[in-house]
Motif scaffolding. Structure first.
Motif, mmCIF file in Angstrom:
data_model
loop_
_atom_site.group_PDB
_atom_site.id
_atom_site.type_symbol
_atom_site.label_atom_id
_atom_site.label_comp_id
_atom_site.label_asym_id
_atom_site.label_seq_id
_atom_site.Cartn_x
_atom_site.Cartn_y
_atom_site.Cartn_z
ATOM 1 N N GLY A 152 2.977 9.434 -9.656
ATOM 2 C CA GLY A 152 1.943 9.686 -10.697
ATOM 3 C C GLY A 152 1.589 8.679 -11.457
ATOM 4 N N PHE A 153 0.451 8.523 -12.136
ATOM 5 C CA PHE A 153 0.084 7.583 -12.902
ATOM 6 C C PHE A 153 -1.349 7.950 -13.734
ATOM 7 C CE2 PHE A 153 -3.466 7.162 -9.841
ATOM 8 C CZ PHE A 153 -4.368 6.441 -10.438
ATOM 9 N N GLU A 154 -1.253 7.383 -14.725
ATOM 10 C CA GLU A 154 -2.493 7.468 -15.747
ATOM 11 C C GLU A 154 -3.025 5.909 -16.044
ATOM 12 O OE1 GLU A 154 -1.507 9.187 -19.730
ATOM 13 O OE2 GLU A 154 0.226 9.692 -18.803
ATOM 14 N N GLY A 155 -4.268 6.049 -16.361
ATOM 15 C CA GLY A 155 -4.904 4.598 -16.548
ATOM 16 C C GLY A 155 -5.776 4.291 -15.489
ATOM 17 N N LEU A 156 -5.942 3.009 -15.512
ATOM 18 C CA LEU A 156 -6.987 2.399 -14.293
ATOM 19 C C LEU A 156 -6.154 2.168 -13.053
ATOM 20 C CD1 LEU A 156 -8.854 -0.469 -15.965
ATOM 21 C CD2 LEU A 156 -9.541 1.501 -15.308
ATOM 22 N N LEU A 157 -6.662 2.885 -12.170
ATOM 23 C CA LEU A 157 -6.185 2.626 -10.849
ATOM 24 C C LEU A 157 -5.908 1.367 -10.417
ATOM 25 C CD1 LEU A 157 -5.348 3.793 -7.975
ATOM 26 C CD2 LEU A 157 -7.915 3.976 -7.269
ATOM 27 N N ILE A 158 -6.890 0.365 -10.751
ATOM 28 C CA ILE A 158 -6.457 -1.066 -10.529
ATOM 29 C C ILE A 158 -5.097 -1.548 -11.031
ATOM 30 C CG2 ILE A 158 -7.341 -3.279 -10.715
ATOM 31 C CD1 ILE A 158 -8.616 -1.917 -8.538
ATOM 32 N N ASP A 159 -4.923 -1.003 -12.264
ATOM 33 C CA ASP A 159 -3.492 -1.550 -12.864
ATOM 34 C C ASP A 159 -2.367 -1.057 -12.040
ATOM 35 O OD1 ASP A 159 -5.115 -2.860 -14.861
ATOM 36 O OD2 ASP A 159 -5.001 -1.211 -16.196
ATOM 37 N N TYR A 160 -2.619 0.106 -11.729
ATOM 38 C CA TYR A 160 -1.631 0.889 -10.759
ATOM 39 C C TYR A 160 -1.113 -0.003 -9.459
ATOM 40 C CZ TYR A 160 1.307 4.530 -8.371
ATOM 41 O OH TYR A 160 2.061 5.060 -7.702
ATOM 42 N N ILE A 161 -2.450 -0.252 -8.929
ATOM 43 C CA ILE A 161 -2.533 -0.933 -7.654
ATOM 44 C C ILE A 161 -1.764 -2.044 -7.885
ATOM 45 C CG2 ILE A 161 -4.034 -1.946 -5.872
ATOM 46 C CD1 ILE A 161 -4.434 0.828 -5.405
ATOM 47 N N ASN A 162 -2.017 -2.801 -8.763
ATOM 48 C CA ASN A 162 -1.431 -4.208 -9.108
ATOM 49 C C ASN A 162 0.025 -3.996 -9.214
ATOM 50 O OD1 ASN A 162 -3.645 -6.117 -8.487
ATOM 51 N ND2 ASN A 162 -4.311 -5.673 -10.548
ATOM 52 N N ASN A 163 0.343 -2.987 -10.194
ATOM 53 C CA ASN A 163 1.889 -2.829 -10.391
ATOM 54 C C ASN A 163 2.884 -2.275 -9.324
ATOM 55 O OD1 ASN A 163 1.628 -3.354 -13.131
ATOM 56 N ND2 ASN A 163 1.147 -1.227 -13.777
ATOM 57 N N GLN A 164 1.965 -1.767 -8.341
ATOM 58 C CA GLN A 164 2.506 -1.348 -6.891
ATOM 59 C C GLN A 164 2.579 -2.232 -5.887
ATOM 60 O OE1 GLN A 164 4.487 1.280 -6.662
ATOM 61 N NE2 GLN A 164 4.074 1.624 -9.021
ATOM 62 N N LYS A 165 1.843 -3.385 -6.068
ATOM 63 C CA LYS A 165 1.911 -4.706 -5.331
ATOM 64 C C LYS A 165 1.338 -4.198 -3.759
ATOM 65 C CE LYS A 165 5.598 -7.414 -7.215
ATOM 66 N NZ LYS A 165 5.247 -7.177 -8.298
ATOM 67 N N ALA A 166 0.139 -3.129 -4.072
ATOM 68 C CA ALA A 166 -0.459 -2.802 -3.323
ATOM 69 C C ALA A 166 -2.056 -3.382 -2.875
ATOM 70 C CB ALA A 166 -1.001 -1.300 -3.338
ATOM 71 N N GLY A 167 -2.535 -3.510 -1.665
ATOM 72 C CA GLY A 167 -3.703 -4.370 -1.520
ATOM 73 C C GLY A 167 -4.776 -3.297 -1.062
ATOM 74 N N VAL A 168 -4.417 -2.104 -0.720
ATOM 75 C CA VAL A 168 -5.883 -1.414 -0.361
ATOM 76 C C VAL A 168 -5.763 0.022 -0.984
ATOM 77 C CG1 VAL A 168 -6.640 -0.086 1.691
ATOM 78 C CG2 VAL A 168 -5.647 -2.345 1.814
ATOM 79 N N ILE A 169 -7.042 0.444 -1.421
ATOM 80 C CA ILE A 169 -7.226 1.839 -1.952
ATOM 81 C C ILE A 169 -7.801 2.676 -0.779
ATOM 82 C CG2 ILE A 169 -8.319 3.346 -3.591
ATOM 83 C CD1 ILE A 169 -8.747 0.770 -5.358
ATOM 84 N N ILE A 170 -7.288 3.903 -0.497
ATOM 85 C CA ILE A 170 -7.785 4.837 0.460
ATOM 86 C C ILE A 170 -8.395 5.767 -0.433
ATOM 87 C CG2 ILE A 170 -7.360 6.484 1.884
ATOM 88 C CD1 ILE A 170 -6.161 3.952 3.156
#
Length: 165
Positions: free
Chosen positions: A69-87
């Motif tokens: 789960g997360f709150e805030g900007l999706l991009i910040d979450y993506i970067n924290n998870q070291k992910a490269g793709v948004i589905i």
């Protein structure tokens, strides 16, 4: 680039359309994080923790899928998870405009992150969490549209909230 994808949404509740996207994404990426978004602008029927519990149970047999789960900007979450793709899941052409706007904003904020649009299977193209809640509130059958364990929780919550008609 990371082969980790994030599929974010409110999942209030998770539907078989969501699960269709999750299962197919899990066959494409090394890891898929299904991220329940806390949106302060929405009034969900289920708490974030409840939505995460229902999702975790629904995806327990899927390889390479985690629920968070997360709150805030999706991009910040993506970067924290070291992910490269948004589905992002699309049901119909009508979904595309709003999804395109979000994807464009995310690309502006983080050009290195890609957004992948996945069409849900046609048998779920009409399905949304909102329609599930509406049908259930009128006593309609939602079997085959959401995981079985979600049906009981949804009916009970609608009764608790006095939203059964």
């Amino acid at each position: 680039m990371s082969n980790i994808a994030v599929y974010a949404g409110s999942f209030d509740p998770v539907t078989n359309g969501h699960l269709d996207i999750i299962e197919r994404a899990s066959k494409t990426f090394d890891k898929v994080i299904v991220a329940v978004f806390h949106n302060p602008n929405k009034n969900p029927l289920f708490t974030m923790e409840e939505r995460m519990e229902m999702l975790a149970e629904a995806v327990q047999d899927f390889d390479k899928v985690e629920v968070d789960g997360f709150e805030g900007l999706l991009i910040d979450y993506i970067n924290n998870q070291k992910a490269g793709v948004i589905i992002r899941g699309l049901r119909a052409v009508s979904d595309f405009e709003a999804e395109f706007q979000m994807a464009s904003m995310n690309k502006k904020l983080a050009p290195e992150i890609e957004t992948l649009f996945m069409m849900t299977s046609t048998k779920y193209a009409y399905l949304s969490s909102s329609s599930i809640k509406e049908v259930a509130s009128f006593g309609g059958c939602i079997e085959g549209l959401v995981p079985d364990h979600v049906i009981k929780r949804l009916i009970n919550r609608l009764k608790e909230e006095d939203k059964m008609i």
